[in-house]
Design an enzyme around this catalytic site. Structure first.
Site, mmCIF file in Angstrom:
data_model
loop_
_atom_site.group_PDB
_atom_site.id
_atom_site.type_symbol
_atom_site.label_atom_id
_atom_site.label_comp_id
_atom_site.label_asym_id
_atom_site.label_seq_id
_atom_site.Cartn_x
_atom_site.Cartn_y
_atom_site.Cartn_z
ATOM 1 N N LYS A 3 0.834 -1.203 0.000
ATOM 2 C CA LYS A 3 0.000 0.000 0.000
ATOM 3 C C LYS A 3 0.880 1.268 0.000
ATOM 4 O O LYS A 3 2.090 1.172 -0.045
ATOM 5 C CB LYS A 3 -0.962 -0.036 1.192
ATOM 6 C CG LYS A 3 -1.805 -1.336 1.261
ATOM 7 C CD LYS A 3 -2.823 -1.456 0.123
ATOM 8 C CE LYS A 3 -3.377 -2.852 -0.070
ATOM 9 N NZ LYS A 3 -4.305 -3.325 0.943
HETATM 10 C C1 PLP Z 1 -5.248 -4.404 1.362
HETATM 11 C C2 PLP Z 1 -6.709 -4.335 1.339
HETATM 12 C C3 PLP Z 1 -7.496 -4.740 2.431
HETATM 13 C C4 PLP Z 1 -6.944 -5.440 3.636
HETATM 14 O O1 PLP Z 1 -5.875 -4.850 4.232
HETATM 15 P P1 PLP Z 1 -4.889 -5.736 5.160
HETATM 16 O O2 PLP Z 1 -4.055 -4.678 5.820
HETATM 17 O O3 PLP Z 1 -4.102 -6.611 4.248
HETATM 18 O O4 PLP Z 1 -5.719 -6.488 6.113
HETATM 19 C C5 PLP Z 1 -8.861 -4.530 2.362
HETATM 20 N N1 PLP Z 1 -9.449 -3.995 1.274
HETATM 21 C C6 PLP Z 1 -8.738 -3.640 0.199
HETATM 22 C C7 PLP Z 1 -9.444 -3.046 -0.970
HETATM 23 C C8 PLP Z 1 -7.356 -3.814 0.187
HETATM 24 O O5 PLP Z 1 -6.652 -3.491 -0.906
#
Ligand code: PLP
Length: 386
Positions: free
Chosen positions: A195
């Site tokens: 991210k």
């Molecule tokens: C990455 C992501 C999540 C979950 O995040 P984590 O930190 O991996 O639990 C949820 N929704 C979307 C759209 C994502 O890209």
């Protein structure tokens, strides 16, 4: 000092080129080490500082830090009052966690279709899925572009549903000058390494509602009404568990990393936008179509997604052979075996998402990529698709 801080510790990857990757600098490492030498490893002051940093950045009154983006979605839906038998409308084109969070609370995910050009949730489809049991609507800012919040806010208000933004792709994105994190009643973010900024694992929920923020603070700490530091400061042992919660806390050294990364976020979003512009230009006049950009939106480009007019599987395999980590985001959630078995969803439920799924490819997109990396991706994909 400045130039030293900017030097990445790992050299940027050349090949294989992943679709996403973190950037960790010496400044980040120093920030973590400082907290490791301090008194508080968890529920300490670095958590508060990171929460304040994110709240200020997105323009929200409150931010609650948790252990993952999934925990953030779970906490947001809990705060919204989602419970057994409720329905939560979720776009089909998202990571499974968006829908899973509703299921954790005993609710039923109801899948809405998407717009064919942006792959963002289609407000008309959301409207068709409303029932008297709709408790919440989850909006996903797919690839890093804000949804149509004006329409979704109106639909949510008319149906008495809570609008929850899954902003996990969209830290740094904005709509008409307002950042994602301030566009819905509750917004969830993730700090997974792919991210925009990372804490290793981590998440955050932003809101302007102090009561919702308080509910989420309870929820991340077993449903207990005070945390360890508050009791230590009061010199008291007394606490009460007032609802069933979880251990969704995030550590102080993770928050120190997040705060250090946050300083570099604006620069990283600009770099993502530059790479996107280079890709856009590189694919002009080819069978490779980038997704449409919404007017008035600042796109944060967590992903750079194209539709391939041709054999997507062949394109994927040949990019991988050349060391280019293309990917597919996402298999529509309602097609996963769990959802088909448990909720009886099936192909045909969201035809636009299913059609898009057969054509999409996510190309490498991360700030440490060079222009040469992007050009190599462009040449390779044009080559294999023509
Ligand atoms: C990455 C992501 C999540 C979950 O995040 P984590 O930190 O991996 O639990 C949820 N929704 C979307 C759209 C994502 O890209």
């Amino acid at each position: 000092m400045k130039s030293h801080n900017q030097t990445p510790v790992q050299s940027p990857p050349s090949r294989p080129l992943p679709y996403g990757r973190q950037s960790i600098g010496e400044d980040d490492i120093q920030a973590v080490v400082e907290v490791l030498r301090s008194d508080w490893l968890t529920t300490g002051p670095a958590v508060d500082r990171f929460e304040k940093g994110i709240a200020e950045f997105v323009g929200a009154e409150h931010a609650v830090a948790v252990s993952s983006g999934t925990a953030a979605l779970h906490a947001a839906m809990y705060a919204a009052g989602v419970g057994p038998g409720d329905e939560v409308i979720v776009p089909a084109m998202t990571f499974a966690a968006t829908a899973n969070a509703a299921v954790f609370l005993g609710a039923i995910p109801v899948f809405a279709d998407i717009e064919p050009d942006t792959l963002l949730v289609d407000p008309a489809s959301v409207e068709k899925r409303l029932t008297s049991r709709t408790k919440a609507i989850a909006a996903v800012d797919y690839a890093g572009q804000p949804c149509d919040y004006a329409s979704l806010t109106r639909i949510a208000a008319e149906s008495n549903a809570v609008l929850i933004a899954d902003g996990c792709h969209a830290l740094g994105a904005a709509l008409a000058g307002k950042r994602v994190g301030s566009l819905a009643g509750l917004t969830a973010f993730s700090f997974h390494p792919v991210k925009h900024i990372t804490t290793g694992e981590g998440g955050m929920i932003t809101t302007n509602d102090p009561e919702l923020a308080q509910r989420m603070r309870l929820f991340r700490n077993h449903g207990i009404s005070s945390d360890h530091r508050e009791r230590s400061e009061r010199g008291s042992w007394f606490y009460e568990m007032v609802d069933l919660g979880y251990n969704y806390r995030i550590s102080d050294f993770q928050c120190a990393l997040g705060l250090s990364q946050l300083k570099k976020l604006p620069e990283w979003v600009r770099r993502r936008q530059q790479i996107a512009a280079r890709y856009d230009e590189g694919f002009l006049g080819s069978a490779i179509t980038p997704l449409t950009r919404r007017a008035g939106a600042t796109h944060a480009f967590h992903l750079y997604v194209v539709r391939v007019n041709g054999d997507r599987q062949a394109a994927f395999s040949r990019l991988r052979e050349r060391g280019i980590g293309a990917n597919v985001h996402y298999i529509p959630v309602h097609l996963h075996p769990y959802y088909q078995r448990r909720f009886g969803t099936c192909p045909g439920l969201c035809p636009v998402a299913e059609e898009a799924y057969r054509q999409i490819l996510s190309l490498p997109m991360f700030p440490a990529m060079t222009d040469e990396d992007a050009d190599f991706v462009i040449e390779s994909l044009r080559d294999v698709v023509s």
